[in-house]
Write a protein that holds these residues in place. Structure first.
Motif, PDB file in Angstrom:
ATOM      1  N   GLU A  25       0.822  -1.316   0.021  1.00 50.70           N
ATOM      2  CA  GLU A  25      -0.276  -0.110   0.144  1.00 50.70           C
ATOM      3  C   GLU A  25       0.929   1.140  -0.032  1.00 50.70           C
ATOM      4  N   LEU A  26       1.771   1.256   0.759  1.00 53.22           N
ATOM      5  CA  LEU A  26       2.747   2.432   0.903  1.00 53.22           C
ATOM      6  C   LEU A  26       3.491   2.619  -0.227  1.00 53.22           C
ATOM      7  N   MET A  27       4.001   1.521  -0.777  1.00 55.74           N
ATOM      8  CA  MET A  27       4.826   1.706  -2.144  1.00 55.74           C
ATOM      9  C   MET A  27       4.033   2.358  -3.250  1.00 55.74           C
ATOM     10  N   ARG A  28       2.824   1.863  -3.346  1.00 59.21           N
ATOM     11  CA  ARG A  28       1.853   2.294  -4.391  1.00 59.21           C
ATOM     12  C   ARG A  28       1.503   3.872  -4.150  1.00 59.21           C
ATOM     13  N   ALA A  29       1.240   4.007  -2.951  1.00 62.52           N
ATOM     14  CA  ALA A  29       0.854   5.498  -2.629  1.00 62.52           C
ATOM     15  C   ALA A  29       2.363   6.342  -3.034  1.00 62.52           C
ATOM     16  N   SER A  30       3.322   5.699  -2.631  1.00 64.63           N
ATOM     17  CA  SER A  30       4.349   6.897  -2.939  1.00 64.63           C
ATOM     18  C   SER A  30       4.771   6.909  -4.496  1.00 64.63           C
ATOM     19  N   LEU A  31       4.587   5.947  -5.241  1.00 62.96           N
ATOM     20  CA  LEU A  31       4.810   5.780  -6.437  1.00 62.96           C
ATOM     21  C   LEU A  31       3.761   6.630  -7.305  1.00 62.96           C
ATOM     22  N   GLU A  32       2.674   6.542  -6.893  1.00 61.67           N
ATOM     23  CA  GLU A  32       1.295   7.325  -7.537  1.00 61.67           C
ATOM     24  C   GLU A  32       1.652   9.033  -7.055  1.00 61.67           C
ATOM     25  N   ARG A  33       2.311   9.134  -5.830  1.00 59.85           N
ATOM     26  CA  ARG A  33       2.713  10.778  -5.342  1.00 59.85           C
ATOM     27  C   ARG A  33       3.793  11.024  -6.756  1.00 59.85           C
ATOM     28  N   ILE A  34       4.851  10.198  -6.805  1.00 60.22           N
ATOM     29  CA  ILE A  34       6.145  10.578  -7.713  1.00 60.22           C
ATOM     30  C   ILE A  34       5.490  10.861  -9.036  1.00 60.22           C
ATOM     31  N   ALA A  35       4.509   9.975  -9.521  1.00 58.03           N
ATOM     32  CA  ALA A  35       3.985  10.207 -10.758  1.00 58.03           C
ATOM     33  C   ALA A  35       3.162  11.521 -10.976  1.00 58.03           C
ATOM     34  N   GLU A  36       2.471  12.132  -9.698  1.00 57.85           N
ATOM     35  CA  GLU A  36       1.597  12.989  -9.881  1.00 57.85           C
ATOM     36  C   GLU A  36       2.866  14.625  -9.773  1.00 57.85           C
ATOM     37  N   VAL A  37       3.528  14.550  -9.154  1.00 57.12           N
ATOM     38  CA  VAL A  37       4.646  15.659  -8.906  1.00 57.12           C
ATOM     39  C   VAL A  37       5.854  15.764  -9.222  1.00 57.12           C
ATOM     40  N   ASN A  38       6.452  14.666  -9.527  1.00 57.32           N
ATOM     41  CA  ASN A  38       7.929  14.434  -9.832  1.00 57.32           C
ATOM     42  C   ASN A  38       8.198  15.239 -11.180  1.00 57.32           C
ATOM     43  N   GLY A  39       7.378  15.191 -12.019  1.00 58.50           N
ATOM     44  CA  GLY A  39       7.431  16.012 -13.296  1.00 58.50           C
ATOM     45  C   GLY A  39       7.792  17.338 -13.178  1.00 58.50           C
ATOM     46  N   THR A  40       7.114  18.080 -12.216  1.00 59.18           N
ATOM     47  CA  THR A  40       7.612  19.472 -11.963  1.00 59.18           C
ATOM     48  C   THR A  40       8.728  19.500 -11.018  1.00 59.18           C
ATOM     49  N   VAL A  41       8.836  18.657  -9.789  1.00 60.42           N
ATOM     50  CA  VAL A  41       9.987  18.959  -9.042  1.00 60.42           C
ATOM     51  C   VAL A  41      11.230  18.237  -9.353  1.00 60.42           C
TER      52      VAL A  41
END
Length: 474
Positions: A25-41
């Motif tokens: 669960e934690l891994m999926r949440a982390s990867l989802e967050r990366i997909a959402e904001v890492n393109g900017t950050v």
């Protein structure tokens, strides 16, 4: 899932260990967050395949917990080796350099159950406190993506602040765990030199400046990671074992004495608002029952700077000289690296001795201060996060900066002599940019500094001021 990512690393690890949440669960949440904001950050680079990461997390759920980091996703700063992943160090020279084995610190984190999902961005060779390089580009500040995230652990700090990972490693030669910590509203500890052993090739005696260490969104998280990273290793003659930090988090700090060094009697130029923000934070310490004395400059700042510039250049000349000697590779080095190497090579053996004597004199003076004070305080940066397009500030408050790193001078009193120093959040500018303070203590006081930081963390609400994630989504 976003609520999960706001939890501390300590709470997440405990939840996984007690089967109250799953590593998957934690891994999926982390990867989802990366997909959402890492393109900017652009904080996490060399990301592993998502399914491989999820499979590793699923396997962790079916295992007895290996250690305190079991099931936590981590990304390793791109100066350290992770077997099978690119170690570019931000340099085009190493743009295809796949690591053949884990560095010692990485191996310890894996053995404690951490799951490596990729790397975090860093400036070329970690030079400069602004994270940009020709391999992976620039890391942007989650609190304002038009601004720098600091460095050289800028990718690590930004990933923490944006909730991409719960805990992060970093390294600190000049201020690379503290400046990005300050600019991203997180905690970063430069440990006592030798506490986190290094197994890097080359000389292990002369160049006692750079350290590896932990970052987190709370001092308790930092302590948990430090206790995994730290400890004696025979390959590092400076390594040692000391009491774990986590048990030292408990206890009051009332009655402690702190010394405020501020701008070192005017020696360190400060951008408007930095000193006022930190001095406002000092009042909070006093409300916690801690006395804070304003101190005069205890040692000539220019002598500390001269010793630092020379000894740092000496180290860089030793470590990167072979790259400089190859004309094809030299053409791929950034100007700052060339300047460091050439400056270091211009020093004689007696020049290095003279600079080390200054270092020794400052260490003796500092020990005298620590006989009177539990810790000393300084701002963690001299400027607010600056535009991401800049290479470095050219001036501060009208004072010209004569090198690419002079604007970071406030961090070197600790770095030069290997004492521990913790960045703690100190507040925000009128436009919402974070700032931090350094809490510097004597050698082996890492646990005590983290206790001060933990009481600070509990007494303040800085952690509640998070980046606007919607503004970061691409």
């Amino acid at each position: 899932m976003s609520d999960m990512l706001n939890r501390s690393a300590v709470a997440l690890a405990a939840g996984i260990a007690h089967k109250e949440l799953s590593a998957e669960e934690l891994m999926r949440a982390s990867l989802e967050r990366i997909a959402e904001v890492n393109g900017t950050v652009n904080a996490v680079v060399s990301l592993r395949d998502a399914e491989d990461c999820i499979n590793d997390a699923r396997a962790a759920d079916n295992e007895t917990p290996k250690g305190p980091l079991h099931g936590l996703p981590v990304a390793i700063k791109d100066l350290a080796n992770v077997e099978g992943l690119l170690t570019s160090m931000g340099s085009p020279i190493f743009a295809n350099n796949i690591a053949q084995k884990d560095d010692l610190m990485v191996a310890r984190m894996k053995a404690a159950g951490a799951i490596v999902i990729g790397k975090t961005n860093t400036p070329e060779f970690g030079l400069g406190s602004h994270t940009f390089n020709p391999v992976h580009g620039a890391t942007r500040n989650p609190y304002d993506p038009t601004r720098s995230a600091g460095g050289s652990s800028g990718g690590a700090a930004a990933a923490l602040a944006a909730g991409m990972i719960p805990i992060a490693d970093g390294s600190d030669m000049m201020g690379s765990l503290r400046n990005p910590g300050a600019w991203n509203n997180v905690y970063g500890l430069r440990p006592t030199y030798g506490l986190v052993p290094l197994d890097m090739p080359g000389d292990v005696y002369l160049h006692q400046l750079a350290v590896a260490g932990p970052m987190g969104r709370s001092p308790a998280d930092v302590a948990m990671l430090l206790d995994v990273q730290a400890g004696l290793d025979p390959r590092d003659p400076h390594s040692f074992a000391q009491a774990p930090s986590v048990p030292q988090l408990e206890g009051d700090i009332k009655g402690m004495r702190l010394g405020w060094l501020g701008d070192w009697g005017g020696a360190y130029a400060m951008e408007a608002g930095v000193m006022a923000t930190c001095e406002t934070a000092l009042a909070q310490f006093e409300s916690m029952g801690v006395s804070v004395d304003k101190l005069e400059a205890p040692f000539p700042a220019e002598q500390i700077w001269d010793a630092w510039v020379g000894l740092r250049a000496f180290a860089n000349a030793g470590g990167k000289g072979a790259l400089y000697d190859n004309p094809d590779l030299r053409a791929m080095l950034k100007d700052d690296a060339i300047w460091e190497i050439e400056t270091g090579r211009a020093l004689s053996a007696m020049d290095v001795h003279r600079l080390s004597v200054i270092r020794s004199q400052w260490f003796a003076k500092l020990n005298g201060l620590f006989a009177q004070y539990d810790a000393l305080l300084l701002p963690s940066a001299q400027v607010w996060p600056f535009p991401v397009e800049w290479k470095s500030p050219r001036d501060i408050a009208g004072r010209a900066m004569d090198t690419y790193h002079r604007w970071m001078e406030v961090v070197i009193p600790a770095s030069l002599v290997g004492v521990p120093c913790l960045n703690i959040p100190a507040g925000f500018s009128e436009t919402g940019l974070p700032m931090g303070m350094q809490v510097m203590g004597p050698r082996h006081s890492d646990g005590k500094l983290l206790r001060i930081g933990q009481r600070w963390h509990e007494a303040n609400d800085f952690a509640a001021h998070k980046p606007d994630l919607d503004a970061l989504k691409g």
